[in-house]
Design a protein around this motif. Sequence first.
Motif, PDB file in Angstrom:
ATOM      1  N   UNK A  73       0.794  -1.197   0.059  1.00 26.56           N
ATOM      2  CA  UNK A  73      -0.018  -0.012   0.108  1.00 26.56           C
ATOM      3  C   UNK A  73       0.976   1.217   0.067  1.00 26.56           C
ATOM      4  N   UNK A  74       0.242   2.267  -0.333  1.00 26.63           N
ATOM      5  CA  UNK A  74       0.958   3.603  -0.139  1.00 26.63           C
ATOM      6  C   UNK A  74       0.050   4.501   0.386  1.00 26.63           C
ATOM      7  N   UNK A  75       0.237   5.212   1.598  1.00 32.30           N
ATOM      8  CA  UNK A  75      -0.428   5.881   2.309  1.00 32.30           C
ATOM      9  C   UNK A  75      -0.070   7.493   2.445  1.00 32.30           C
TER      10      UNK A  75
ATOM     11  N   UNK B 215      -3.256   2.729  14.713  1.00 32.49           N
ATOM     12  CA  UNK B 215      -2.624   1.771  15.755  1.00 32.49           C
ATOM     13  C   UNK B 215      -1.765   2.369  16.748  1.00 32.49           C
ATOM     14  N   UNK B 216      -1.632   2.163  18.042  1.00 26.91           N
ATOM     15  CA  UNK B 216      -0.684   2.828  18.771  1.00 26.91           C
ATOM     16  C   UNK B 216       0.670   2.580  18.485  1.00 26.91           C
ATOM     17  N   UNK B 217       1.498   1.627  17.870  1.00 20.71           N
ATOM     18  CA  UNK B 217       2.876   1.641  17.348  1.00 20.71           C
ATOM     19  C   UNK B 217       2.610   1.577  15.974  1.00 20.71           C
ATOM     20  N   UNK B 218       2.524   2.614  15.390  1.00 22.05           N
ATOM     21  CA  UNK B 218       2.523   2.626  13.785  1.00 22.05           C
ATOM     22  C   UNK B 218       3.727   2.585  12.971  1.00 22.05           C
ATOM     23  N   UNK B 219       4.207   1.654  12.304  1.00 22.15           N
ATOM     24  CA  UNK B 219       5.429   1.782  11.544  1.00 22.15           C
ATOM     25  C   UNK B 219       5.224   2.960  10.474  1.00 22.15           C
ATOM     26  N   UNK B 220       4.221   3.246  10.062  1.00 22.14           N
ATOM     27  CA  UNK B 220       3.887   4.206   8.882  1.00 22.14           C
ATOM     28  C   UNK B 220       4.123   5.503   9.571  1.00 22.14           C
ATOM     29  N   UNK B 221       3.630   5.713  10.746  1.00 18.40           N
ATOM     30  CA  UNK B 221       3.661   7.136  11.292  1.00 18.40           C
ATOM     31  C   UNK B 221       5.387   7.196  11.784  1.00 18.40           C
ATOM     32  N   UNK B 222       6.004   6.069  12.230  1.00 21.07           N
ATOM     33  CA  UNK B 222       7.501   6.459  12.489  1.00 21.07           C
ATOM     34  C   UNK B 222       8.240   6.750  11.154  1.00 21.07           C
ATOM     35  N   UNK B 223       7.702   6.146  10.131  1.00 25.76           N
ATOM     36  CA  UNK B 223       8.547   6.369   8.666  1.00 25.76           C
ATOM     37  C   UNK B 223       8.254   8.063   8.481  1.00 25.76           C
ATOM     38  N   UNK B 224       6.937   8.605   8.308  1.00 30.90           N
ATOM     39  CA  UNK B 224       6.643   9.833   8.429  1.00 30.90           C
ATOM     40  C   UNK B 224       7.486  10.716   9.240  1.00 30.90           C
ATOM     41  N   UNK B 225       7.687  10.269  10.462  1.00 28.18           N
ATOM     42  CA  UNK B 225       8.333  11.189  11.456  1.00 28.18           C
ATOM     43  C   UNK B 225       9.838  11.501  11.108  1.00 28.18           C
ATOM     44  N   UNK B 226      10.533  10.285  10.789  1.00 20.87           N
ATOM     45  CA  UNK B 226      12.202  10.309  10.522  1.00 20.87           C
ATOM     46  C   UNK B 226      12.420   9.925   9.352  1.00 20.87           C
ATOM     47  N   UNK B 227      11.830   9.531   8.376  1.00 25.39           N
ATOM     48  CA  UNK B 227      12.270   9.279   7.194  1.00 25.39           C
ATOM     49  C   UNK B 227      13.116   8.206   6.882  1.00 25.39           C
ATOM     50  N   UNK B 228      12.736   7.067   7.601  1.00 17.90           N
ATOM     51  CA  UNK B 228      13.548   5.864   7.634  1.00 17.90           C
ATOM     52  C   UNK B 228      12.519   4.574   7.483  1.00 17.90           C
ATOM     53  N   UNK B 229      13.200   3.574   7.153  1.00 23.80           N
ATOM     54  CA  UNK B 229      12.526   2.339   7.034  1.00 23.80           C
ATOM     55  C   UNK B 229      12.489   1.651   8.298  1.00 23.80           C
ATOM     56  N   UNK B 230      10.883   1.356   8.667  1.00 23.68           N
ATOM     57  CA  UNK B 230      10.821   0.499   9.719  1.00 23.68           C
ATOM     58  C   UNK B 230      10.294  -0.540   9.665  1.00 23.68           C
ATOM     59  N   UNK B 231      10.369  -1.670  10.383  1.00 21.12           N
ATOM     60  CA  UNK B 231       9.869  -2.971  10.417  1.00 21.12           C
ATOM     61  C   UNK B 231       8.942  -3.365  11.934  1.00 21.12           C
TER      62      UNK B 231
ATOM     63  N   UNK C 251       4.824  -9.301   8.399  1.00 18.60           N
ATOM     64  CA  UNK C 251       5.910  -8.869   8.539  1.00 18.60           C
ATOM     65  C   UNK C 251       5.773  -7.646   7.780  1.00 18.60           C
ATOM     66  N   UNK C 252       5.941  -6.414   8.519  1.00 16.98           N
ATOM     67  CA  UNK C 252       5.373  -5.133   7.927  1.00 16.98           C
ATOM     68  C   UNK C 252       6.974  -4.359   7.650  1.00 16.98           C
ATOM     69  N   UNK C 253       7.264  -4.007   6.562  1.00 20.83           N
ATOM     70  CA  UNK C 253       8.526  -2.952   6.210  1.00 20.83           C
ATOM     71  C   UNK C 253       7.891  -1.558   5.644  1.00 20.83           C
ATOM     72  N   UNK C 254       8.020  -0.570   6.180  1.00 18.11           N
ATOM     73  CA  UNK C 254       7.690   0.678   5.486  1.00 18.11           C
ATOM     74  C   UNK C 254       8.921   1.418   5.023  1.00 18.11           C
ATOM     75  N   UNK C 255       8.519   2.376   3.956  1.00 16.35           N
ATOM     76  CA  UNK C 255       9.691   2.800   3.230  1.00 16.35           C
ATOM     77  C   UNK C 255       9.172   4.200   2.822  1.00 16.35           C
TER      78      UNK C 255
ATOM     79  N   UNK D  57       6.501  12.411   1.565  1.00 13.53           N
ATOM     80  CA  UNK D  57       4.991  12.813   1.110  1.00 13.53           C
ATOM     81  C   UNK D  57       4.052  11.819   1.247  1.00 13.53           C
ATOM     82  N   UNK D  58       4.681  10.412   1.347  1.00 16.76           N
ATOM     83  CA  UNK D  58       3.975   9.284   1.272  1.00 16.76           C
ATOM     84  C   UNK D  58       4.917   8.128   1.949  1.00 16.76           C
ATOM     85  N   UNK D  59       3.961   6.980   2.478  1.00 19.29           N
ATOM     86  CA  UNK D  59       4.828   5.827   2.941  1.00 19.29           C
ATOM     87  C   UNK D  59       4.277   4.795   2.129  1.00 19.29           C
ATOM     88  N   UNK D  60       5.283   3.983   1.891  1.00 21.43           N
ATOM     89  CA  UNK D  60       4.790   2.434   1.032  1.00 21.43           C
ATOM     90  C   UNK D  60       4.969   1.443   2.148  1.00 21.43           C
ATOM     91  N   UNK D  61       3.875   0.642   2.409  1.00 21.90           N
ATOM     92  CA  UNK D  61       4.108  -0.340   3.327  1.00 21.90           C
ATOM     93  C   UNK D  61       3.768  -1.661   2.817  1.00 21.90           C
TER      94      UNK D  61
END
Length: 182
Positions: free
Chosen positions: A74-76, A112-128, A144-148, A158-162
């Motif tokens: 997905x792209x969010x 979600x309380x621990x959202x990897x998409x939110x973390x990626x928006x905050x720091x611009x890094x990949x999260x799992x 197993x979720x990886x965001x970019x 501007x968006x996050x790919x999950x």
Amino acid sequence: RFINRPVTGMIRATHSIARGRQPASQDVAQRDEMGELARAIENMGREIEQKHKEIIRERERYQQLYELVPCLITVQDRQYRLISYNREFEQKFAPKRWERCYRVYKGRREKCPECPVEKTFQDGRVHTSEESGYVKDGSQAHWLVTTAPIFNPRGKVEAVMEMCLDITARKRLEEGLRRSEN
């Protein structure tokens, strides 16, 4: 007339190129700078058309990879709305475009309380992370979720790919093993 006719043709050719079309052949027989300019415009039109076709082929290839990869993609946007998603995701969830991810994945009304998409928006890094939710048939699934991050030209996320790899079978095996050990 010696200059007007070729110039008018070249103007039409440049307008045609600007609209993404191959210009009609100029058929300028002149061997001076005017003829050379007409041939250069014609060559430029052919080269641009060729590059355009290559871009379309590459876009189609990437779209095919995006659609056929065996994981959920997905792209969010910043409001966690689904901007786009691949076929695998659509088949598992039957989402509506712009629906919020947490609603689709987990039936939640809020992020979600621990959202990897939110973390990626905050720091611009990949999260799992490992996540659980429900697919459209109501069964529980695990991923197993990886965001970019997807950056805009100014370097802002501007968006996050999950990307989600289904690990449901592994989780069921782990649970079975845990039960048998007990």
